[in-house]
Enzyme design. Structure first.
Site, PDB file in Angstrom:
ATOM      1  N   LYS A  98       0.795  -1.233   0.000  1.00 46.62           N
ATOM      2  CA  LYS A  98       0.000   0.000   0.000  1.00 46.62           C
ATOM      3  C   LYS A  98       0.826   1.282   0.000  1.00 46.62           C
ATOM      4  CE  LYS A  98      -4.434  -1.622   0.848  1.00 46.62           C
ATOM      5  NZ  LYS A  98      -4.319  -2.943   1.507  1.00 46.62           N
ATOM      6  N   GLU A 120      -9.437   6.454   3.879  1.00 51.35           N
ATOM      7  CA  GLU A 120     -10.280   5.427   4.483  1.00 51.35           C
ATOM      8  C   GLU A 120      -9.392   4.224   4.741  1.00 51.35           C
ATOM      9  OE1 GLU A 120      -9.770   5.631   1.297  1.00 51.35           O
ATOM     10  OE2 GLU A 120      -9.257   3.529   0.883  1.00 51.35           O
ATOM     11  N   SER A 387       1.550  -9.792  -1.210  1.00 48.43           N
ATOM     12  CA  SER A 387       1.233  -8.367  -1.078  1.00 48.43           C
ATOM     13  C   SER A 387       1.529  -7.797   0.302  1.00 48.43           C
ATOM     14  CB  SER A 387      -0.246  -8.142  -1.420  1.00 48.43           C
ATOM     15  OG  SER A 387      -1.078  -9.004  -0.662  1.00 48.43           O
TER      16      SER A 387
HETATM   17  C1  LIG Z   1      -5.229  -3.983   1.281  1.00 45.91           C
HETATM   18  C2  LIG Z   1      -4.532  -5.232   0.985  1.00 45.91           C
HETATM   19  C3  LIG Z   1      -4.914  -6.070  -0.091  1.00 45.91           C
HETATM   20  C4  LIG Z   1      -6.129  -5.816  -0.943  1.00 45.91           C
HETATM   21  O1  LIG Z   1      -6.123  -4.638  -1.656  1.00 45.91           O
HETATM   22  P1  LIG Z   1      -5.812  -4.569  -3.213  1.00 45.91           P
HETATM   23  O2  LIG Z   1      -6.102  -3.145  -3.535  1.00 45.91           O
HETATM   24  O3  LIG Z   1      -6.694  -5.521  -3.918  1.00 45.91           O
HETATM   25  O4  LIG Z   1      -4.382  -4.900  -3.394  1.00 45.91           O
HETATM   26  C5  LIG Z   1      -4.170  -7.197  -0.351  1.00 45.91           C
HETATM   27  N1  LIG Z   1      -3.108  -7.521   0.411  1.00 45.91           N
HETATM   28  C6  LIG Z   1      -2.710  -6.763   1.451  1.00 45.91           C
HETATM   29  C7  LIG Z   1      -1.549  -7.194   2.250  1.00 45.91           C
HETATM   30  C8  LIG Z   1      -3.412  -5.601   1.772  1.00 45.91           C
HETATM   31  O5  LIG Z   1      -3.012  -4.863   2.822  1.00 45.91           O
END
Ligand SMILES: *Cc1c(COP(=O)(O)O)cnc(C)c1O
Length: 407
Positions: A98, A120, A387
């Site tokens: 993020k 948000e 992610s």
């Molecule tokens: C917020 C988040 C997501 C989901 O959000 P996307 O916008 O679809 O990437 C996925 N993985 C992690 C670790 C997150 O913090």
């Protein structure tokens, strides 16, 4: 063209922010001028080498890029098929992808002369990333968060407060992400002169889906360069989880021109595909408009947004980013889902096989890899986006995996 050269971008939204029939800008009149101003400033920043150099420097020195592309040797052996590589976004400052977007947007806000930042947050990861860059740039920061999420993700609430942000609890509706977005939009309408809204995923009105995607493209650009270095070819398959769709579009986009590369986005299957029990918009969703954009969403026949459920707060949202709706309609990307139980099993396996605790969101992508890697040849390659890291999820995971509670 050599394979290491950057691929041209095959999807750009049109002037009004449409990807095919999806996307656009469905907002109150008061926000139109602000969105136009943001679009213009973003294009000017994108073309400005000084801006790009400063963004690159901060991504390197502050955020921790490039992230490694790691060959998961033991997991690959266990799965017995394709070679699996993890793109390690979990190693970034604040623990997830993020911050790529939060940093890019606050730099645009600074060019716009804005002094106040709002955001948000659902699981709290985007709130933490935003509070972090707001501290770094010396700006006032207010984060809207559903009251239920504040309780579920207490650690991230504390982090945001320590970083100097004000966290405003939202008591409306389901008291989760959708209501937090509504409050942030309301604040923005009122304070648009001084305030920039750092939206946290590839969602919302134009230019957000395009801009958020562009700030995350670095994931796929690096992964493409790294796999060409390590394997001397592009992968056969990319896999990423899809909440709003930012980490996945960031990985996928730089590969869209590579015809041999298949891509799978993994949504939250929750308890299974039954009304109110999941957040898999491409499974039984409808075309509609939510929070500024036209896309696939979960709604009943009257157009009321349905309840959603996922073990991972970050995937628990009723709409998907409009560019994903477009890529699905074109058949370029496949979308599937993993249930809570499948994600938890993948979570456990990565912990035990590789010594890496993944975020529950990312574990949905890992669950898909567990399904498909064994069906692929040993000479084939999968790149999966890790992610985020699972530190925020350990108490929840312990309840399900060690104490036998049901998600
Ligand atoms: C917020 C988040 C997501 C989901 O959000 P996307 O916008 O679809 O990437 C996925 N993985 C992690 C670790 C997150 O913090």
């Amino acid at each position: 063209m050599s394979e290491t050269q950057q691929q041209p971008s095959p999807t750009m939204p049109d002037e009004s922010g449409h990807f095919g029939t999806f996307g656009g800008r469905f907002v109150p009149e008061t926000l139109v001028a602000a969105l136009d101003e943001l679009t213009a400033e973003y294009h000017s920043a994108k073309a400005d080498p000084v801006f790009q150099a400063e963004l690159d420097r901060l991504l390197r020195e502050y955020v921790g890029r490039p992230t490694p592309l790691y060959f998961a040797e033991r997991w690959t052996e266990k799965l017995g098929g394709a070679r699996v590589y993890l793109k390690r976004e979990d190693l970034l400052h604040t623990g997830a992808h993020k911050i790529n977007n939060a940093l890019g947007q606050i730099m645009v806000a600074q060019r716009l002369g804005k002094k106040r930042i709002i955001a948000e947050t659902g699981a709290g990861q985007h709130g933490v990333a935003t509070a972090t860059v707001a501290a770094r740039f010396g700006m006032e920061c207010v984060v809207y968060m559903g009251a239920v999420d504040m309780e579920r993700q207490h650690l991230n609430v504390v982090r945001m407060k320590l970083l100097g942000a004000e966290v405003r609890g939202v008591e409306a509706g389901q008291k989760t992400l959708k209501e937090a977005v509504n409050e942030a939009l309301r604040d923005w309408v009122t304070n648009v002169e001084t305030t920039h809204y750092i939206l946290g995923s590839a969602l919302g009105p134009h230019p957000y889906p395009m801009m958020v995607r562009d700030f995350h493209r670095v994931i796929g650009q690096e992964a493409r360069r790294q796999i060409l270095e390590q394997e001397e070819r592009v992968p056969d398959l990319l896999v990423a989880c899809v909440g709003g769709g930012s980490n996945s579009i960031g990985l996928f986009h730089p590969f869209l021109g590579d015809e041999t590369v298949k891509m799978t986005g993994v949504e939250a299957g929750g308890h299974g595909i039954r009304h109110g029990e999941h957040a898999a918009r491409f499974q039984g969703g409808k075309l509609g408009v939510l929070q500024g954009t036209k896309t696939w969403l979960l709604a009943n026949d009257d157009g009321q947004i349905e309840l959603t459920h996922s073990v991972s707060a970050g995937l628990d949202y009723a709409a998907v980013g409009p560019e994903h709706a477009y890529l699905q309609s074109e058949g370029r990307v496949d979308y599937t889902y993993a249930t809570d139980d499948e994600a938890l099993a993948a979570f456990r396996e990565l912990c035990e096989c590789e010594g890496i605790i993944p975020a529950l969101e990312s574990s949905h992508a890992l669950a898909e890899v567990r399904k498909v890697a064994p069906t692929m040849g040993k000479d084939q390659i999968i790149v999966v986006n890790l992610s985020g890291r699972g530190d925020k999820d350990v108490e929840q995971a312990a309840r399900y995996l060690l104490e036998g509670e049901k998600p």
